[in-house]
Design a protein around this motif. Structure first.
Motif, PDB file in Angstrom:
ATOM      1  N   LEU A  21      -5.128  -6.264  -0.206  1.00 47.86           N
ATOM      2  CA  LEU A  21      -4.761  -4.865  -0.447  1.00 47.86           C
ATOM      3  C   LEU A  21      -5.953  -3.940  -0.231  1.00 47.86           C
ATOM      4  O   LEU A  21      -5.843  -2.902   0.420  1.00 47.86           O
ATOM      5  CB  LEU A  21      -4.218  -4.704  -1.865  1.00 47.86           C
ATOM      6  CG  LEU A  21      -3.813  -3.288  -2.268  1.00 47.86           C
ATOM      7  CD1 LEU A  21      -2.663  -2.777  -1.407  1.00 47.86           C
ATOM      8  CD2 LEU A  21      -3.442  -3.254  -3.732  1.00 47.86           C
TER       9      LEU A  21
ATOM     10  N   ARG B 280      -6.415   8.519  -2.758  1.00 47.99           N
ATOM     11  CA  ARG B 280      -6.485   7.082  -3.026  1.00 47.99           C
ATOM     12  C   ARG B 280      -7.893   6.844  -3.565  1.00 47.99           C
ATOM     13  O   ARG B 280      -8.874   7.095  -2.874  1.00 47.99           O
ATOM     14  CB  ARG B 280      -6.263   6.305  -1.731  1.00 47.99           C
ATOM     15  CG  ARG B 280      -6.083   4.825  -1.930  1.00 47.99           C
ATOM     16  CD  ARG B 280      -5.766   4.108  -0.638  1.00 47.99           C
ATOM     17  NE  ARG B 280      -4.691   4.659   0.166  1.00 47.99           N
ATOM     18  CZ  ARG B 280      -3.385   4.555  -0.121  1.00 47.99           C
ATOM     19  NH1 ARG B 280      -2.997   3.955  -1.203  1.00 47.99           N
ATOM     20  NH2 ARG B 280      -2.488   5.072   0.698  1.00 47.99           N
TER      21      ARG B 280
ATOM     22  N   LEU C 185       0.861  -1.173   0.000  1.00 47.49           N
ATOM     23  CA  LEU C 185       0.000   0.000   0.000  1.00 47.49           C
ATOM     24  C   LEU C 185       0.905   1.233   0.000  1.00 47.49           C
ATOM     25  O   LEU C 185       1.647   1.465   0.954  1.00 47.49           O
ATOM     26  CB  LEU C 185      -0.910  -0.012   1.231  1.00 47.49           C
ATOM     27  CG  LEU C 185      -2.005   1.033   1.281  1.00 47.49           C
ATOM     28  CD1 LEU C 185      -3.017   0.825   0.160  1.00 47.49           C
ATOM     29  CD2 LEU C 185      -2.705   0.992   2.630  1.00 47.49           C
TER      30      LEU C 185
ATOM     31  N   ALA D 228      -6.777   1.729   6.453  1.00 40.63           N
ATOM     32  CA  ALA D 228      -5.665   2.678   6.621  1.00 40.63           C
ATOM     33  C   ALA D 228      -6.118   3.901   7.409  1.00 40.63           C
ATOM     34  O   ALA D 228      -7.222   4.420   7.213  1.00 40.63           O
ATOM     35  CB  ALA D 228      -5.121   3.103   5.263  1.00 40.63           C
TER      36      ALA D 228
ATOM     37  N   ASN E 249      -8.921   9.211   0.933  1.00 39.13           N
ATOM     38  CA  ASN E 249      -8.956   7.760   0.793  1.00 39.13           C
ATOM     39  C   ASN E 249     -10.412   7.345   0.572  1.00 39.13           C
ATOM     40  O   ASN E 249     -11.156   7.080   1.506  1.00 39.13           O
ATOM     41  CB  ASN E 249      -8.375   7.062   2.023  1.00 39.13           C
ATOM     42  CG  ASN E 249      -8.358   5.555   1.888  1.00 39.13           C
ATOM     43  OD1 ASN E 249      -9.041   4.972   1.056  1.00 39.13           O
ATOM     44  ND2 ASN E 249      -7.585   4.909   2.731  1.00 39.13           N
TER      45      ASN E 249
ATOM     46  N   ARG F 295      -6.658  -3.578   3.478  1.00 37.47           N
ATOM     47  CA  ARG F 295      -5.689  -2.703   4.149  1.00 37.47           C
ATOM     48  C   ARG F 295      -5.914  -1.247   3.779  1.00 37.47           C
ATOM     49  O   ARG F 295      -5.761  -0.352   4.620  1.00 37.47           O
ATOM     50  CB  ARG F 295      -4.259  -3.138   3.831  1.00 37.47           C
ATOM     51  CG  ARG F 295      -3.890  -4.430   4.567  1.00 37.47           C
ATOM     52  CD  ARG F 295      -2.439  -4.833   4.403  1.00 37.47           C
ATOM     53  NE  ARG F 295      -2.218  -5.355   3.056  1.00 37.47           N
ATOM     54  CZ  ARG F 295      -1.337  -4.862   2.190  1.00 37.47           C
ATOM     55  NH1 ARG F 295      -0.570  -3.857   2.514  1.00 37.47           N
ATOM     56  NH2 ARG F 295      -1.203  -5.395   0.989  1.00 37.47           N
ATOM     57  N   ALA F 296      -6.312  -0.976   2.543  1.00 41.05           N
ATOM     58  CA  ALA F 296      -6.603   0.404   2.130  1.00 41.05           C
ATOM     59  C   ALA F 296      -7.824   0.928   2.882  1.00 41.05           C
ATOM     60  O   ALA F 296      -7.851   2.084   3.317  1.00 41.05           O
ATOM     61  CB  ALA F 296      -6.828   0.471   0.625  1.00 41.05           C
TER      62      ALA F 296
END
Length: 83
Positions: free
Chosen positions: A51, A26, A13, A58, A65, A54-55
């Motif tokens: 992924l 993001r 990331l 975050a 984001n 986790r994004a």
């Protein structure tokens, strides 16, 4: 992140401050794949799912984001994440 054999073991990331151009958020994506791809490349689907998770988790501002923003909005509506 690749293993010694070159096989991708995990996607990294990228920190918000390193996204280009500077100040870029993001962005959220829609991953639409055929069943044959999903079944043939289950390892890749698992890497992408990790992924995306986790994004969404975050510790970043939602205005930068959109994955986190939309995951939290879906959670607030009672929509459960896939397993």
């Amino acid at each position: 992140v690749a293993e010694g054999t070159g096989r991708v073991a995990r996607f990294e990331l990228i920190p918000l401050d390193e996204l280009q151009p500077p100040g870029r958020p993001r962005v959220d994506v829609l991953c639409n794949m055929s069943g044959i791809f999903r079944d043939t490349f289950a390892n890749v689907v698992s890497l992408l799912d990790d992924l995306f998770e986790r994004a969404a988790a975050a510790d970043e501002p939602e205005e930068r984001n959109f994955i986190r923003k939309h995951a939290r909005a879906m959670e607030a509506q009672g929509i459960e994440r896939g397993t």
